[in-house]
Design a protein around this motif. Sequence first.
Motif, PDB file in Angstrom:
ATOM      1  N   GLY A 225       0.244  30.851   7.071  1.00  0.00           N
ATOM      2  CA  GLY A 225       0.330  30.058   5.855  1.00  0.00           C
ATOM      3  C   GLY A 225       1.053  28.743   6.076  1.00  0.00           C
ATOM      4  O   GLY A 225       0.636  27.692   5.574  1.00  0.00           O
ATOM      5  N   LEU A 228      -1.334  26.367   7.976  1.00  0.00           N
ATOM      6  CA  LEU A 228      -2.412  25.846   7.138  1.00  0.00           C
ATOM      7  C   LEU A 228      -1.888  24.838   6.117  1.00  0.00           C
ATOM      8  O   LEU A 228      -2.548  23.841   5.811  1.00  0.00           O
ATOM      9  CB  LEU A 228      -3.127  26.999   6.433  1.00  0.00           C
ATOM     10  CG  LEU A 228      -3.868  27.982   7.358  1.00  0.00           C
ATOM     11  CD1 LEU A 228      -4.492  29.104   6.548  1.00  0.00           C
ATOM     12  CD2 LEU A 228      -4.920  27.280   8.198  1.00  0.00           C
ATOM     13  N   ARG A 229      -0.694  25.084   5.592  1.00  0.00           N
ATOM     14  CA  ARG A 229      -0.127  24.128   4.638  1.00  0.00           C
ATOM     15  C   ARG A 229       0.255  22.810   5.306  1.00  0.00           C
ATOM     16  O   ARG A 229       0.336  21.764   4.642  1.00  0.00           O
ATOM     17  CB  ARG A 229       1.087  24.742   3.929  1.00  0.00           C
ATOM     18  CG  ARG A 229       0.699  25.662   2.772  1.00  0.00           C
ATOM     19  CD  ARG A 229       1.912  26.103   1.972  1.00  0.00           C
ATOM     20  NE  ARG A 229       2.707  27.076   2.699  1.00  0.00           N
ATOM     21  CZ  ARG A 229       2.495  28.389   2.663  1.00  0.00           C
ATOM     22  NH1 ARG A 229       1.493  28.876   1.935  1.00  0.00           N
ATOM     23  NH2 ARG A 229       3.256  29.217   3.346  1.00  0.00           N
ATOM     24  N   ARG A 233      -6.654  22.456  10.556  1.00  0.00           N
ATOM     25  CA  ARG A 233      -7.993  22.927  10.194  1.00  0.00           C
ATOM     26  C   ARG A 233      -8.802  23.333  11.421  1.00  0.00           C
ATOM     27  O   ARG A 233     -10.020  23.430  11.348  1.00  0.00           O
ATOM     28  CB  ARG A 233      -8.741  21.829   9.423  1.00  0.00           C
ATOM     29  CG  ARG A 233      -8.121  21.509   8.058  1.00  0.00           C
ATOM     30  CD  ARG A 233      -8.181  22.712   7.129  1.00  0.00           C
ATOM     31  NE  ARG A 233      -7.564  22.437   5.838  1.00  0.00           N
ATOM     32  CZ  ARG A 233      -6.307  22.745   5.530  1.00  0.00           C
ATOM     33  NH1 ARG A 233      -5.535  23.353   6.422  1.00  0.00           N
ATOM     34  NH2 ARG A 233      -5.822  22.460   4.343  1.00  0.00           N
ATOM     35  N   ALA A 269      -4.787  34.295   3.086  1.00  0.00           N
ATOM     36  CA  ALA A 269      -5.433  33.740   1.891  1.00  0.00           C
ATOM     37  C   ALA A 269      -4.869  34.365   0.624  1.00  0.00           C
ATOM     38  O   ALA A 269      -4.626  33.671  -0.374  1.00  0.00           O
ATOM     39  CB  ALA A 269      -6.937  33.954   1.971  1.00  0.00           C
ATOM     40  N   GLY A 272      -1.343  33.003   0.147  1.00  0.00           N
ATOM     41  CA  GLY A 272      -1.316  31.589  -0.190  1.00  0.00           C
ATOM     42  C   GLY A 272      -2.067  31.227  -1.444  1.00  0.00           C
ATOM     43  O   GLY A 272      -2.043  30.072  -1.882  1.00  0.00           O
ATOM     44  N   TRP A 274      -5.367  31.264  -1.760  1.00  0.00           N
ATOM     45  CA  TRP A 274      -6.593  30.541  -1.420  1.00  0.00           C
ATOM     46  C   TRP A 274      -7.787  31.471  -1.563  1.00  0.00           C
ATOM     47  O   TRP A 274      -7.719  32.655  -1.224  1.00  0.00           O
ATOM     48  CB  TRP A 274      -6.526  30.021   0.025  1.00  0.00           C
ATOM     49  CG  TRP A 274      -5.331  29.156   0.289  1.00  0.00           C
ATOM     50  CD1 TRP A 274      -4.945  28.055  -0.404  1.00  0.00           C
ATOM     51  CD2 TRP A 274      -4.353  29.347   1.317  1.00  0.00           C
ATOM     52  NE1 TRP A 274      -3.804  27.533   0.127  1.00  0.00           N
ATOM     53  CE2 TRP A 274      -3.410  28.295   1.181  1.00  0.00           C
ATOM     54  CE3 TRP A 274      -4.179  30.280   2.335  1.00  0.00           C
ATOM     55  CZ2 TRP A 274      -2.314  28.162   2.021  1.00  0.00           C
ATOM     56  CZ3 TRP A 274      -3.088  30.154   3.184  1.00  0.00           C
ATOM     57  CH2 TRP A 274      -2.171  29.113   3.018  1.00  0.00           C
ATOM     58  N   GLU A 275      -8.894  30.932  -2.030  1.00  0.00           N
ATOM     59  CA  GLU A 275     -10.112  31.720  -2.173  1.00  0.00           C
ATOM     60  C   GLU A 275     -10.843  31.850  -0.845  1.00  0.00           C
ATOM     61  O   GLU A 275     -11.470  32.864  -0.554  1.00  0.00           O
ATOM     62  CB  GLU A 275     -11.036  31.083  -3.211  1.00  0.00           C
ATOM     63  CG  GLU A 275     -10.537  31.239  -4.648  1.00  0.00           C
ATOM     64  CD  GLU A 275     -10.338  32.704  -5.035  1.00  0.00           C
ATOM     65  OE1 GLU A 275     -11.199  33.537  -4.667  1.00  0.00           O
ATOM     66  OE2 GLU A 275      -9.339  33.017  -5.688  1.00  0.00           O
ATOM     67  N   GLN A 276     -10.770  30.798  -0.015  1.00  0.00           N
ATOM     68  CA  GLN A 276     -11.480  30.827   1.267  1.00  0.00           C
ATOM     69  C   GLN A 276     -10.929  31.938   2.153  1.00  0.00           C
ATOM     70  O   GLN A 276      -9.724  32.165   2.220  1.00  0.00           O
ATOM     71  CB  GLN A 276     -11.331  29.476   1.966  1.00  0.00           C
ATOM     72  CG  GLN A 276     -12.154  29.350   3.234  1.00  0.00           C
ATOM     73  CD  GLN A 276     -12.015  27.976   3.858  1.00  0.00           C
ATOM     74  OE1 GLN A 276     -11.265  27.152   3.376  1.00  0.00           O
ATOM     75  NE2 GLN A 276     -12.742  27.747   4.935  1.00  0.00           N
ATOM     76  N   ASP A 277     -11.825  32.627   2.839  1.00  0.00           N
ATOM     77  CA  ASP A 277     -11.497  33.684   3.811  1.00  0.00           C
ATOM     78  C   ASP A 277     -11.042  34.984   3.164  1.00  0.00           C
ATOM     79  O   ASP A 277     -10.621  35.896   3.868  1.00  0.00           O
ATOM     80  CB  ASP A 277     -10.428  33.229   4.810  1.00  0.00           C
ATOM     81  CG  ASP A 277     -10.905  32.086   5.680  1.00  0.00           C
ATOM     82  OD1 ASP A 277     -12.111  32.043   5.980  1.00  0.00           O
ATOM     83  OD2 ASP A 277     -10.090  31.231   6.053  1.00  0.00           O
ATOM     84  N   ARG A 278     -11.110  35.096   1.838  1.00  0.00           N
ATOM     85  CA  ARG A 278     -10.719  36.352   1.216  1.00  0.00           C
ATOM     86  C   ARG A 278     -11.804  37.402   1.384  1.00  0.00           C
ATOM     87  O   ARG A 278     -12.993  37.124   1.256  1.00  0.00           O
ATOM     88  CB  ARG A 278     -10.454  36.161  -0.277  1.00  0.00           C
ATOM     89  CG  ARG A 278      -9.116  35.539  -0.591  1.00  0.00           C
ATOM     90  CD  ARG A 278      -8.725  35.820  -2.027  1.00  0.00           C
ATOM     91  NE  ARG A 278      -7.467  35.185  -2.362  1.00  0.00           N
ATOM     92  CZ  ARG A 278      -6.828  35.362  -3.511  1.00  0.00           C
ATOM     93  NH1 ARG A 278      -7.348  36.168  -4.428  1.00  0.00           N
ATOM     94  NH2 ARG A 278      -5.694  34.762  -3.746  1.00  0.00           N
TER      95      ARG A 278
END
Length: 589
Positions: A225, A228-229, A233, A269, A272, A274-278
């Motif tokens: 996390g 990524l923050r 990428r 994800a 954090g 985040w929807e991506q990678d869930r």
Amino acid sequence: MHTSIATVCLSGGLTQKLHACAAAGFDGVEIMDSDLTAAYESPEEIRALCARLGLRIEMFQPMRDVEGVDAETFADNLRRAEAKFEVMERLGAELLLLCSNVATATADDDELVAAQLAELADRAAARGIRIAYEALAWGRFVRDYRHAWRIVQLADRPNLGLCLDSFHILSLGLDPAPIEEIDGDRIFFLQLADAPEMELDVLSWSRHHRLFPGEGSFELPAFLGHVLRAGYRGPLSLEVFNDVFRQTDPVATARHAHRSLRWLADRAAVAGGWEQDRLEPLQPPRGVDFVEIAGEDLSDVDRLLQQLGFDFAGEHRSKRVRLWEAGEARIVLNEQHRGSEARLAGIGLRVDDAAAAVRRAGAIGASEAFRWTLEGEQRLRGVEAPDGTQFFWDDRAGRSWRDEFGGGERGAAGLRGWIDHVNVGAGWEHFDEAVLFATSVLGLTAETSSELPGPQGLVRSQVLRTPDGAVRLACNLAPPSAPEMPRHLAIRVEDAAATARLARARGLEFLPIPSNYYDDLEARFALGPERIGELRELGLLYDRDAHGSFVHFYTPTLGGVFLEIVERRGGYPGYGAANAPVRLAAQRG
């Protein structure tokens, strides 16, 4: 999510490793210099193979002991680097990993280190190559990622950035939060590894005991996390040095590795927001629906269950399958496996949403288990664990698979029981993978592992369970020299002594327990002559802690499986670990 793995994680030759990575679903690879050196294929051939397999060569690794040295040594290091740049051009690799200097002939001089890295970066830039500088945990002077970042800033070259490695940061106990203050565009690469807690020098710890994410004690979701923050990428790449993985089938290990990355991305994800990678949410099991024993001839198991007080609940209407019940404890005997002895083959779990559990398992790389069914029969969806045990999910309380069995007499014997725990076992090469499977696919939580003395060495034991204890799986790993351990299931009853008396009256012979055990038991717990006499007479074992007590006994082993009858009093949470050496010795005979 773009996934990558270092070839050093796998056994075999380079081409074999590349095929395994592609088959597991990785997008890219880090090619280790030593793997390429030992390969008969040219860099051009490796480049072409990666292209055919759909693998991007993310990084070539590593160069070592380059910076912070005298002028003569640095000149030779530049010559060495130019040779590696030529190899990278042939290979089609655009990123080079440079590890911080670990040699004694280096200086604690950031200005000198930055100047030499800048010159190296300029030479790399002329060939379109970037350099990722990594602070090794055992570096001579540069071992902290924050120190490495200051040097990169001082060198001030656009093609010079950082490689962050979770092991090098977390093994030293460094705070990963300041990673968020680094320019994400200057984090050129991310390497991920987990590890168990160990009191060991960091170099040996790194070289022999790294694990895939989710198998050790590092807080990797939080670590990822932070990265990524910061704005990183790039690929999520695995670099795991482990003696076991260097000996196991590379295809299986690569699949195991890819599953660990999917788990990590999902956990990060969720944490954090985040929807991506869930992935689909976990479906924690509410209880054990059934346990299946398979084999060609299970008549001895029929007899054993009848002696213990189970009810015969009937034959399946279309298969050579029988059902035995004792209260909530259900055991399915499947004789559709020709030429095999009795073995624990499957476990049914009750969940809220079986379809969601299947979707999550597929997304994380678990293999679906298929069973032949006729029209009108309930199809149970499930997956196969690393050791071959099949797990099935059931959420249809209103329509039970039990209705497909008939001709039995339920409730006649009167024994009331529950599935207390199941030993699923694992070979030495699959132990850590089995733990990850149970947590990432089945939604269980791993307790602290323990080691139990056995007649041929220490047995490593790992319990995985739901918080309420409704489902408990025990995974035991015997020493490599020991024969494969039989699996077993434990049935919890209200009165183990009464169950033992009835079973003995029906002709069941228990696992013989040595008299010395009861002498020791009296010394440890002062149970009194009458209680010790009852335990000795019935072959019962006993344990106690501050929460309560535990009484249990074992049946003989039939093929590759045996049963345990347990009684828990009070809040006793364990499994009679102190008695395990006695049981293991008795089973060995």
